[in-house]
Design an enzyme around this catalytic site. Structure first.
Site, PDB file in Angstrom:
ATOM      1  N   GLY A  66       0.828  -1.207   0.000  1.00  0.00           N
ATOM      2  CA  GLY A  66       0.000   0.000   0.000  1.00  0.00           C
ATOM      3  C   GLY A  66       0.855   1.246   0.000  1.00  0.00           C
ATOM      4  N   CYS A  93       5.261  -6.175   1.673  1.00  0.00           N
ATOM      5  CA  CYS A  93       5.683  -4.785   1.611  1.00  0.00           C
ATOM      6  C   CYS A  93       5.032  -3.998   2.748  1.00  0.00           C
ATOM      7  CB  CYS A  93       5.399  -4.201   0.231  1.00  0.00           C
ATOM      8  SG  CYS A  93       6.417  -2.767  -0.109  1.00  0.00           S
ATOM      9  N   TYR A  94       4.035  -3.141   2.440  1.00  0.00           N
ATOM     10  CA  TYR A  94       3.366  -2.424   3.543  1.00  0.00           C
ATOM     11  C   TYR A  94       2.815  -3.428   4.555  1.00  0.00           C
ATOM     12  CZ  TYR A  94       0.219   0.583   6.185  1.00  0.00           C
ATOM     13  OH  TYR A  94      -0.414   1.245   7.209  1.00  0.00           O
ATOM     14  N   HIS A 180       7.676  -7.943  -3.775  1.00  0.00           N
ATOM     15  CA  HIS A 180       6.330  -8.299  -4.244  1.00  0.00           C
ATOM     16  C   HIS A 180       6.361  -9.631  -4.985  1.00  0.00           C
ATOM     17  CE1 HIS A 180       4.176  -4.531  -3.282  1.00  0.00           C
ATOM     18  NE2 HIS A 180       5.390  -4.004  -3.378  1.00  0.00           N
ATOM     19  N   GLU A 182       3.880 -11.288  -5.917  1.00  0.00           N
ATOM     20  CA  GLU A 182       2.693 -11.406  -6.779  1.00  0.00           C
ATOM     21  C   GLU A 182       2.919 -10.883  -8.186  1.00  0.00           C
ATOM     22  OE1 GLU A 182       3.165  -9.265  -4.396  1.00  0.00           O
ATOM     23  OE2 GLU A 182       2.014  -7.401  -4.634  1.00  0.00           O
ATOM     24  N   SER A 234     -27.130  -8.723 -21.363  1.00  0.00           N
ATOM     25  CA  SER A 234     -26.694  -7.642 -22.257  1.00  0.00           C
ATOM     26  C   SER A 234     -26.059  -8.191 -23.532  1.00  0.00           C
ATOM     27  CB  SER A 234     -25.640  -6.789 -21.551  1.00  0.00           C
ATOM     28  OG  SER A 234     -24.436  -7.519 -21.548  1.00  0.00           O
ATOM     29  N   GLY A 235     -25.833  -9.536 -23.528  1.00  0.00           N
ATOM     30  CA  GLY A 235     -25.133 -10.088 -24.678  1.00  0.00           C
ATOM     31  C   GLY A 235     -23.632 -10.066 -24.471  1.00  0.00           C
ATOM     32  N   GLY A 236     -23.192  -9.355 -23.405  1.00  0.00           N
ATOM     33  CA  GLY A 236     -21.767  -9.389 -23.094  1.00  0.00           C
ATOM     34  C   GLY A 236     -21.437 -10.732 -22.466  1.00  0.00           C
ATOM     35  N   VAL A 237     -20.168 -11.040 -22.409  1.00  0.00           N
ATOM     36  CA  VAL A 237     -19.763 -12.366 -21.941  1.00  0.00           C
ATOM     37  C   VAL A 237     -20.203 -12.580 -20.489  1.00  0.00           C
ATOM     38  CG1 VAL A 237     -17.428 -11.635 -21.267  1.00  0.00           C
ATOM     39  CG2 VAL A 237     -17.880 -14.012 -21.781  1.00  0.00           C
ATOM     40  N   ASP A 238     -20.149 -11.547 -19.659  1.00  0.00           N
ATOM     41  CA  ASP A 238     -20.478 -11.754 -18.245  1.00  0.00           C
ATOM     42  C   ASP A 238     -21.913 -12.210 -18.065  1.00  0.00           C
ATOM     43  OD1 ASP A 238     -18.651  -8.722 -17.314  1.00  0.00           O
ATOM     44  OD2 ASP A 238     -17.985 -10.675 -18.044  1.00  0.00           O
ATOM     45  N   SER A 239     -22.847 -11.442 -18.608  1.00  0.00           N
ATOM     46  CA  SER A 239     -24.256 -11.800 -18.359  1.00  0.00           C
ATOM     47  C   SER A 239     -24.653 -13.017 -19.180  1.00  0.00           C
ATOM     48  CB  SER A 239     -25.168 -10.619 -18.679  1.00  0.00           C
ATOM     49  OG  SER A 239     -24.929 -10.122 -19.966  1.00  0.00           O
ATOM     50  N   THR A 240     -24.009 -13.249 -20.315  1.00  0.00           N
ATOM     51  CA  THR A 240     -24.335 -14.455 -21.085  1.00  0.00           C
ATOM     52  C   THR A 240     -23.903 -15.696 -20.309  1.00  0.00           C
ATOM     53  OG1 THR A 240     -24.030 -13.225 -23.135  1.00  0.00           O
ATOM     54  CG2 THR A 240     -24.033 -15.629 -23.293  1.00  0.00           C
ATOM     55  N   LYS A 380     -12.430 -11.226 -15.264  1.00  0.00           N
ATOM     56  CA  LYS A 380     -12.966 -11.351 -16.627  1.00  0.00           C
ATOM     57  C   LYS A 380     -12.451 -12.607 -17.323  1.00  0.00           C
ATOM     58  CE  LYS A 380     -15.321  -8.906 -19.702  1.00  0.00           C
ATOM     59  NZ  LYS A 380     -16.616  -8.326 -19.373  1.00  0.00           N
TER      60      LYS A 380
HETATM   61  N1  LIG Z   1     -28.617  -3.818 -22.151  1.00  0.00           N
HETATM   62  C1  LIG Z   1     -28.727  -4.630 -21.096  1.00  0.00           C
HETATM   63  N2  LIG Z   1     -29.834  -5.397 -20.940  1.00  0.00           N
HETATM   64  C2  LIG Z   1     -29.960  -6.205 -19.879  1.00  0.00           C
HETATM   65  N3  LIG Z   1     -29.049  -6.302 -18.895  1.00  0.00           N
HETATM   66  C3  LIG Z   1     -27.934  -5.543 -18.988  1.00  0.00           C
HETATM   67  C4  LIG Z   1     -27.715  -4.693 -20.089  1.00  0.00           C
HETATM   68  N4  LIG Z   1     -26.516  -4.084 -19.910  1.00  0.00           N
HETATM   69  C5  LIG Z   1     -26.012  -4.541 -18.749  1.00  0.00           C
HETATM   70  N5  LIG Z   1     -26.858  -5.407 -18.177  1.00  0.00           N
HETATM   71  C6  LIG Z   1     -26.710  -6.073 -16.888  1.00  0.00           C
HETATM   72  O1  LIG Z   1     -25.739  -5.367 -16.092  1.00  0.00           O
HETATM   73  C7  LIG Z   1     -24.601  -6.197 -15.842  1.00  0.00           C
HETATM   74  C8  LIG Z   1     -23.333  -5.391 -15.939  1.00  0.00           C
HETATM   75  O2  LIG Z   1     -23.311  -4.788 -17.197  1.00  0.00           O
HETATM   76  P1  LIG Z   1     -22.016  -4.946 -18.117  1.00  0.00           P
HETATM   77  O3  LIG Z   1     -21.763  -3.648 -18.668  1.00  0.00           O
HETATM   78  O4  LIG Z   1     -20.927  -5.557 -17.310  1.00  0.00           O
HETATM   79  O5  LIG Z   1     -22.457  -5.981 -19.227  1.00  0.00           O
HETATM   80  P2  LIG Z   1     -21.946  -7.478 -19.260  1.00  0.00           P
HETATM   81  O6  LIG Z   1     -23.050  -8.357 -19.559  1.00  0.00           O
HETATM   82  O7  LIG Z   1     -21.229  -7.755 -18.000  1.00  0.00           O
HETATM   83  O8  LIG Z   1     -20.979  -7.467 -20.459  1.00  0.00           O
HETATM   84  P3  LIG Z   1     -19.468  -7.200 -20.498  1.00  0.00           P
HETATM   85  O9  LIG Z   1     -18.863  -8.535 -20.693  1.00  0.00           O
HETATM   86  O10 LIG Z   1     -19.301  -6.266 -21.627  1.00  0.00           O
HETATM   87  O11 LIG Z   1     -19.077  -6.570 -19.179  1.00  0.00           O
HETATM   88  C9  LIG Z   1     -24.632  -7.237 -16.941  1.00  0.00           C
HETATM   89  O12 LIG Z   1     -23.948  -8.376 -16.520  1.00  0.00           O
HETATM   90  C10 LIG Z   1     -26.124  -7.474 -17.075  1.00  0.00           C
HETATM   91  O13 LIG Z   1     -26.580  -8.312 -16.034  1.00  0.00           O
HETATM   92  O1  LIG Z   2     -19.529  -4.097 -16.877  1.00  0.00           O
HETATM   93  C1  LIG Z   2     -19.151  -2.960 -16.891  1.00  0.00           C
HETATM   94  N1  LIG Z   2     -19.924  -1.986 -16.387  1.00  0.00           N
HETATM   95  C2  LIG Z   2     -19.475  -0.718 -16.312  1.00  0.00           C
HETATM   96  O2  LIG Z   2     -20.172   0.146 -15.827  1.00  0.00           O
HETATM   97  C3  LIG Z   2     -18.175  -0.487 -16.823  1.00  0.00           C
HETATM   98  N2  LIG Z   2     -17.391   0.604 -16.917  1.00  0.00           N
HETATM   99  C4  LIG Z   2     -16.229   0.222 -17.472  1.00  0.00           C
HETATM  100  N3  LIG Z   2     -16.305  -1.067 -17.779  1.00  0.00           N
HETATM  101  C5  LIG Z   2     -15.309  -1.920 -18.439  1.00  0.00           C
HETATM  102  O3  LIG Z   2     -14.405  -2.333 -17.431  1.00  0.00           O
HETATM  103  C6  LIG Z   2     -13.066  -2.293 -17.935  1.00  0.00           C
HETATM  104  C7  LIG Z   2     -12.271  -1.305 -17.116  1.00  0.00           C
HETATM  105  O4  LIG Z   2     -12.776  -0.047 -17.437  1.00  0.00           O
HETATM  106  P1  LIG Z   2     -12.264   1.245 -16.633  1.00  0.00           P
HETATM  107  O5  LIG Z   2     -10.770   1.158 -16.658  1.00  0.00           O
HETATM  108  O6  LIG Z   2     -12.809   2.390 -17.437  1.00  0.00           O
HETATM  109  O7  LIG Z   2     -12.859   1.145 -15.275  1.00  0.00           O
HETATM  110  C8  LIG Z   2     -13.175  -1.905 -19.396  1.00  0.00           C
HETATM  111  O8  LIG Z   2     -13.224  -3.074 -20.172  1.00  0.00           O
HETATM  112  C9  LIG Z   2     -14.503  -1.166 -19.448  1.00  0.00           C
HETATM  113  O9  LIG Z   2     -15.096  -1.222 -20.736  1.00  0.00           O
HETATM  114  C10 LIG Z   2     -17.465  -1.530 -17.361  1.00  0.00           C
HETATM  115  N4  LIG Z   2     -17.949  -2.761 -17.424  1.00  0.00           N
HETATM  116  N1  LIG Z   3       4.614  -1.126  -2.021  1.00  0.00           N
HETATM  117  C1  LIG Z   3       4.376  -0.879  -0.711  1.00  0.00           C
HETATM  118  O1  LIG Z   3       3.604  -1.539  -0.071  1.00  0.00           O
HETATM  119  C2  LIG Z   3       5.125   0.333  -0.141  1.00  0.00           C
HETATM  120  C3  LIG Z   3       5.046   0.408   1.370  1.00  0.00           C
HETATM  121  C4  LIG Z   3       5.411   1.793   1.891  1.00  0.00           C
HETATM  122  N2  LIG Z   3       4.487   2.790   1.353  1.00  0.00           N
HETATM  123  C5  LIG Z   3       6.869   2.103   1.457  1.00  0.00           C
HETATM  124  O2  LIG Z   3       7.059   2.921   0.604  1.00  0.00           O
HETATM  125  O3  LIG Z   3       7.778   1.472   1.908  1.00  0.00           O
HETATM  126 MG   LIG Z   4     -19.426  -6.761 -17.281  1.00  0.00          MG
END
Ligand SMILES: Nc1ncnc2c1ncn2[C@@H]1O[C@H](COP(=O)(O)OP(=O)(O)OP(=O)(O)O)[C@@H](O)[C@H]1O
Ligand SMILES: O=c1[nH]c(=O)c2[nH+]cn([C@@H]3O[C@H](COP(=O)(O)O)[C@@H](O)[C@H]3O)c2[nH]1
Ligand SMILES: NC(=O)CC[C@H](N)C(=O)O
Ligand SMILES: [Mg+2]
Length: 524
Positions: A66, A93-94, A180, A182, A234-240, A380
């Site tokens: 941290g 680390c921290y 680190h 990780e 939404s058709g995105g991979v997460d909700s699918t 993801k």
């Molecule tokens: N157009 C939509 N219609 C219905 N549900 C949606 C829609 N957009 C988002 N959601 C819901 O909100 C959740 C978070 O939205 P998100 O933007 O992450 O889409 P996602 O399905 O996760 O696709 P992605 O893989 O792009 O993130 C989705 O998992 C889904 O459950």
């Molecule tokens: O499911 C989502 N709902 C959201 O509200 C949202 N906002 C950002 N993203 C996606 O997340 C990844 C990281 O985006 P950021 O660096 O902008 O946070 C990127 O892949 C972004 O497209 C979202 N995905």
């Molecule tokens: N990466 C860390 O956790 C740093 C720990 C603390 N902030 C330092 O600088 O030593």
């Molecule tokens: Mg998503």
């Protein structure tokens, strides 16, 4: 562990390791490494009460790095009861500095700070460094260091600038490393973490994505208790993936709803319907374009946009559920494809709220559903892995993320129908040219952004005053960190020419060359 209102998540893993997050940019990487080593892990805020930590029945606890200094007033602490809970602790680390500080040692500003590679000289391997030889390349990122050890501690290894670079105390239960393990730049870091998990914590391992799928379906069947569920798809991979998992569990008791928010890319509705054919999932499309546009009217602030989208989403689902309930009977559950990055970035732990994902940060308190989020603790690429194990087509599994708030967060300033049309046209061109160049598979994402920056141009010998468009293309492993993609100049040139020539109101195109951090992938 889950209480009445907490979202239902997958089956309880047999063993867990808890990571306390002190704000390190590598904190989530620790969780990834532990999972890759076969043990389920979860990140909790650094100040989680001991009772909350022990509810996870952890085999071990890891304190992340941290940015703070333990000797400063207000530096983040962990519950000191942790040291007497009988659970092995690894401080990184921290996390190590805090361990030493809380147990009576001394940490101070180092004369010689270490950022980057260092050579670890092993004095006494103990269990943590067993089998790793007399010296190791490690990655350092610290400006403070341990000056004196707490009573009962011994040194395991040192570097030229850190006399206590790896330490052990508490009869071998308390371990600390200044470096680190990780990160990829500590080449044998995984082995050190494995030594902690298996040599110190006595984990049995075996947590895999395959196990996740086998456990999740029966667990969902139990959790949904014979009831109906509505899936926001939404058709995105997460909700699918979430929909297919729940469909495996409850079949036709699952109703899937796709909301046309009007914030979608060109052709998205048709694309989603096509991608779901053959998955045996019946999709109901709800046209809510006018509602979302009205809800966003006059809103320019990114978080306000996200909250407005989140609230509208849920209201649409509630109305849809009421209608469906009249047809089919009560629907107490709402399935979402929420993933761990959604939770982390919406401030789900100690991590600062970077942006409220509508499915996490935008949920109204009076939600009329019990949430079901089977992917809530997956990253993801782990979701994609589950998708593959479920037999989803690669086109769905590899689909680029598209945020729920959609194009609303890809235009600076207020969302209007005219700007949505302009951005849809720009986005289509970017995606076409990336596809034509065969670059789609190498990118995490590529899209256009309306920057809201008015700019002067000259077209056909006439002065123009249009809006600058940004092109954003990134590479990433999990979306938590990302690098800007080094697109070939001729691809950028083709995109810029087409945008200026084909899209009304665009007379300038810029390319976003900012990594994450310090930027985020989306502009809002
Ligand atoms: N157009 C939509 N219609 C219905 N549900 C949606 C829609 N957009 C988002 N959601 C819901 O909100 C959740 C978070 O939205 P998100 O933007 O992450 O889409 P996602 O399905 O996760 O696709 P992605 O893989 O792009 O993130 C989705 O998992 C889904 O459950
Ligand atoms: O499911 C989502 N709902 C959201 O509200 C949202 N906002 C950002 N993203 C996606 O997340 C990844 C990281 O985006 P950021 O660096 O902008 O946070 C990127 O892949 C972004 O497209 C979202 N995905
Ligand atoms: N990466 C860390 O956790 C740093 C720990 C603390 N902030 C330092 O600088 O030593
Ligand atoms: Mg998503």
């Amino acid at each position: 562990m889950s209480d009445a209102r907490s979202p239902l998540s997958p089956a309880e893993p047999a063993e867990r390791v808890v990571i306390l997050d002190f704000g390190s940019q590598y904190g989530h990487l620790i969780a990834r490494r532990v999972r890759e080593l076969g043990v389920y892990s979860e990140v909790l805020p650094h100040n989680a009460p001991l009772a909350q930590i022990l509810r996870h029945r952890p085999r071990g606890v890891i304190l992340s790095g941290g940015p703070a200094s333990v000797y400063e007033p207000g530096a983040p602490q962990c519950d000191p009861g942790l040291w007497h809970a009988g659970v092995p602790v690894l401080g990184i680390c921290y996390g190590m500095q805090l361990m030493v500080h809380q147990l009576g040692g001394r940490v101070a500003r180092a004369e010689e700070r270490e950022y980057g590679p260092a050579t670890l000289e092993v004095e006494e391997p103990g269990r943590l460094l067993a089998g790793l030889g007399p010296r190791l390349d490690v990655w350092m990122s610290h400006g403070d260091r341990v000056e004196t050890l707490p009573p009962g501690f011994t040194v395991l290894a040192r570097t030229a600038a850190s006399p206590f670079a790896a330490v052990e105390g508490g009869g071998g239960r308390w371990l600390g490393v200044q470096f680190h393990p990780e990160v990829g730049h500590t080449p044998r870091g995984r082995e050190i973490l494995a030594n902690f998990l298996y040599g110190v914590c006595g984990c049995r391992g075996g947590w895999t994505m395959a196990g996740f799928v086998e456990e999740a379906v029966p667990a969902l069947r139990r959790q949904l208790e014979g009831a109906r569920a509505l899936c926001a798809l939404s058709g995105g991979v997460d909700s699918t993936v979430a929909a297919v998992l729940v469909h495996r569990a409850i079949g036709p008791r699952l109703a899937c709803v796709f909301v046309d928010t009007g914030l979608l890319r060109a052709g998205e509705v048709e694309e989603v319907q096509e991608s779901l054919v053959g998955l045996g999932i019946e999709l109901r499309v709800v046209d809510a374009r006018d509602r979302f546009l009205a809800a966003l009217d006059g809103i320019a602030d990114p978080e306000a946009k996200r909250k407005a989208v989140g609230e509208t989403f849920i209201r649409v689902f509630e109305e849809e559920a009421r209608q469906l309930a009249e047809e089919l009977g009560p629907i107490p559950f709402l399935v979402q494809g929420t993933t761990y990055p959604d939770v982390i970035e919406s401030g789900g732990g100690a991590a600062a709220t970077i942006k409220s994902h509508h499915n996490v940060g935008g949920l109204p308190p009076d939600l009329a559903f019990r949430l079901v989020e089977p992917l809530r603790y997956l990253f993801k690429d782990e979701v994609r892995e589950v998708g593959r194990r479920l037999g989803l087509p690669e086109a769905v599994v590899q689909r680029q993320p598209f945020p729920g708030p959609g194009l609303a967060i890809r235009m600076a300033g207020p969302v209007t129908a005219e700007r949505l049309e302009r951005l849809r046209a720009c986005d289509r061109i970017v995606r076409e040219e990336i596809r034509r160049a065969g670059l789609e598979g190498r990118l995490w994402q590529a899209f256009a952004v309306l920057t809201g920056t008015p700019t002067v141009g000259v077209m056909g010998d006439r002065r123009t005053y249009g809006e600058a468009v940004a092109v954003r293309a990134v590479t990433s492993g999990d979306g938590m960190t990302a690098d800007w993609a080094r697109l070939p100049h001729e691809v950028l040139d083709r995109i810029a020419r087409r945008l200026a020539n084909e899209v009304e109101g665009v007379n300038r195109v810029v390319y976003d060359i900012t990594s994450k951090p310090p930027a985020t992938i989306e502009w809002e």
